[in-house]
Write an enzyme that holds these catalytic residues in place. Structure first.
Site, PDB file in Angstrom:
ATOM      1  N   SER A 185       0.741  -1.363   0.026  1.00  0.00           N
ATOM      2  CA  SER A 185       0.066   0.137   0.020  1.00  0.00           C
ATOM      3  C   SER A 185       0.876   1.295   0.208  1.00  0.00           C
ATOM      4  O   SER A 185       1.940   1.318   0.673  1.00  0.00           O
ATOM      5  CB  SER A 185      -0.966   0.004   1.322  1.00  0.00           C
ATOM      6  N   THR A 235       0.531   3.425   1.714  1.00  0.00           N
ATOM      7  CA  THR A 235       0.439   3.953   3.254  1.00  0.00           C
ATOM      8  C   THR A 235       1.869   3.796   3.767  1.00  0.00           C
ATOM      9  O   THR A 235       2.405   4.330   4.843  1.00  0.00           O
ATOM     10  CB  THR A 235      -0.563   3.305   4.021  1.00  0.00           C
ATOM     11  N   TYR A 274      -2.030  -0.914  10.683  1.00  0.00           N
ATOM     12  CA  TYR A 274      -2.267  -1.574   9.274  1.00  0.00           C
ATOM     13  C   TYR A 274      -1.133  -1.274   8.350  1.00  0.00           C
ATOM     14  O   TYR A 274      -0.570  -2.086   7.848  1.00  0.00           O
ATOM     15  CB  TYR A 274      -3.619  -0.845   8.734  1.00  0.00           C
ATOM     16  N   LYS A 282       1.746  -3.785   6.697  1.00  0.00           N
ATOM     17  CA  LYS A 282       2.293  -3.806   5.304  1.00  0.00           C
ATOM     18  C   LYS A 282       3.730  -3.489   4.886  1.00  0.00           C
ATOM     19  O   LYS A 282       4.403  -4.250   4.216  1.00  0.00           O
ATOM     20  CB  LYS A 282       1.357  -2.747   4.336  1.00  0.00           C
ATOM     21  N   PHE A 341      -2.316   2.505  -4.767  1.00  0.00           N
ATOM     22  CA  PHE A 341      -2.987   3.975  -4.105  1.00  0.00           C
ATOM     23  C   PHE A 341      -4.379   3.681  -3.855  1.00  0.00           C
ATOM     24  O   PHE A 341      -4.637   2.855  -2.949  1.00  0.00           O
ATOM     25  CB  PHE A 341      -2.691   4.840  -5.198  1.00  0.00           C
ATOM     26  N   ASN A 391     -15.431   2.669   5.479  1.00  0.00           N
ATOM     27  CA  ASN A 391     -14.264   3.669   6.086  1.00  0.00           C
ATOM     28  C   ASN A 391     -13.823   4.402   4.754  1.00  0.00           C
ATOM     29  O   ASN A 391     -13.287   5.612   4.874  1.00  0.00           O
ATOM     30  CB  ASN A 391     -12.940   2.826   6.584  1.00  0.00           C
TER      31      ASN A 391
END
Ligand code: UDP
Length: 339
Positions: A126, A128, A151, A155, A180, A200
């Site tokens: 991700s 993120t 989370y 990853k 993304f 979410n």
């Protein structure tokens, strides 16, 4: 070793779309999913869309004995790992649940792969993982870490575990795909995103407001340093993302070592732009209100997708109009998800 591609978590959103793309590209597949946050109906619909006979094992990927049994039956040539918990807020409230599940599943999978000599591992990472200090557009060579939630850390930890495993096993090929913001659905309207409870993420929230299940959208912040003040993200159509996996698989089969690729469009779109496109293209209204910023959100995130273009020969092709039209078709045709 056979020629089958084993997909974990492919009853879920991204895995199911990738299953369809792989089957249509001529690959034999098998799916393992415990359906803790997904439905076997999605696998049924993948079969219906492709006419492919896709064996489905309802099992927990963290259960190594069960997984090894599946490896012995399937004899996979490559593994794509989509399974994992993915709700950012829940990961903050229940970090151990996230670390336990996301790491255990990956460790079992990599152990089975090494033990059985399976070479190619493709992982759903991700954007993120890029630290909060990264600047747009995000490049694969940018620093990672400083994740704002468990989370994201899972990853990043899995990226590290997979890279270390590739380094120790010279015949292995690890491809880490940093997604993304996946949105949209298969154009048939038969498979799509099916969040449990109140969504979410932005797009499923918009579609549930549009279909009347939720009253209005809260737009988290209109005072960001962006053109219209709302957050900017790189929304990528899930069918483009699925094609990115087909390209990554070809690459993984032909190479060894570990590589990281962004899968994004390289275009930033604001929350208001997405909401307006949804209303205009679909002719439905999405009432919204401005609300305070959401903790942990950044103003702007988008990819530099050049590496995937140059090395994988892949680029995202679908437009924002495609994204909002396909998301809406899925929601309208399946107001209660997979039932
Ligand atoms: N967002 C919003 N309202 C919502 C959900 C999301 O305004 O109900 C915004 C969020 O602040 C961000 C963008 O939509 O700017 C994308 O959020 P999402 O949770 O879908 O993905 P993220 O980029 O956080 O992974």
């Amino acid at each position: 070793m056979g020629s089958t591609i084993l997909l974990t978590g492919a009853a879920g959103y991204i895995g199911s779309h990738t299953a369809v793309a792989l089957a249509q590209a001529g690959y034999d597949l098998a799916i393992v999913d415990n359906c803790s946050n997904s439905s076997p109906i999605a696998v049924e619909r993948c079969r219906e869309l492709t006419g492919a006979d896709i064996p489905f094992y309802q099992a927990d990927v963290a259960d190594k004995a069960a997984l090894m049994e599946i490896f012995h039956q399937v004899k996979p040539a490559a593994v794509m790992h989509f399974s994992g918990y993915k709700a950012v807020g829940e990961s903050v409230a229940q970090p151990l649940k996230y670390y336990r599940n996301n790491l255990d599943t990956t460790l079992s999978l990599l152990e089975c792969m090494v033990q059985e000599g399976v070479g190619a591992f493709i992982f759903s990472s991700s954007a993120t993982v890029y630290g909060a200090n990264a600047t747009v557009p995000y490049r694969e060579s940018d620093p990672v870490g400083g994740c704002t939630n468990p989370y994201g850390w899972t990853k990043l930890m899995i990226e590290q575990i997979a890279q270390d495993t590739a380094a120790a096993n010279p015949n292995m090929s690890v491809v880490l795909l940093r997604y993304f913001n996946p949105v949209g659905a298969h154009e048939s309207g038969r498979i799509g995103e099916n969040p449990a409870g109140i969504p979410n993420n932005l797009m499923p929230y918009i579609t549930q407001v549009a279909v009347g299940k939720l009253d209005h959208l809260n737009i988290f912040g209109n005072d960001y340093d962006t053109p219209d003040g709302t957050g900017v993200r790189d929304y990528i159509h899930v069918v483009d993302l699925a094609q990115g996996h087909v390209a990554a698989l070809k690459y993984a089969i032909e190479h060894t070592g570990a590589e990281v690729f962004n899968l994004g469009t390289g275009r930033g779109v604001s929350v208001l732009e997405l909401v307006n496109a949804f209303q205009t293209v679909n002719g439905v209204s999405v009432p919204y209100e401005f609300a305070p910023r959401r903790a942990g959100d950044l103003a702007s995130v988008w990819a530099d997708p050049a590496k995937a273009r140059e090395i994988l020969g892949w680029t995202a092709e679908k437009t924002v109009e495609d994204m909002v039209a396909d998301s809406w078709r899925w929601q309208k045709n399946n107001p209660d998800g997979y039932v």
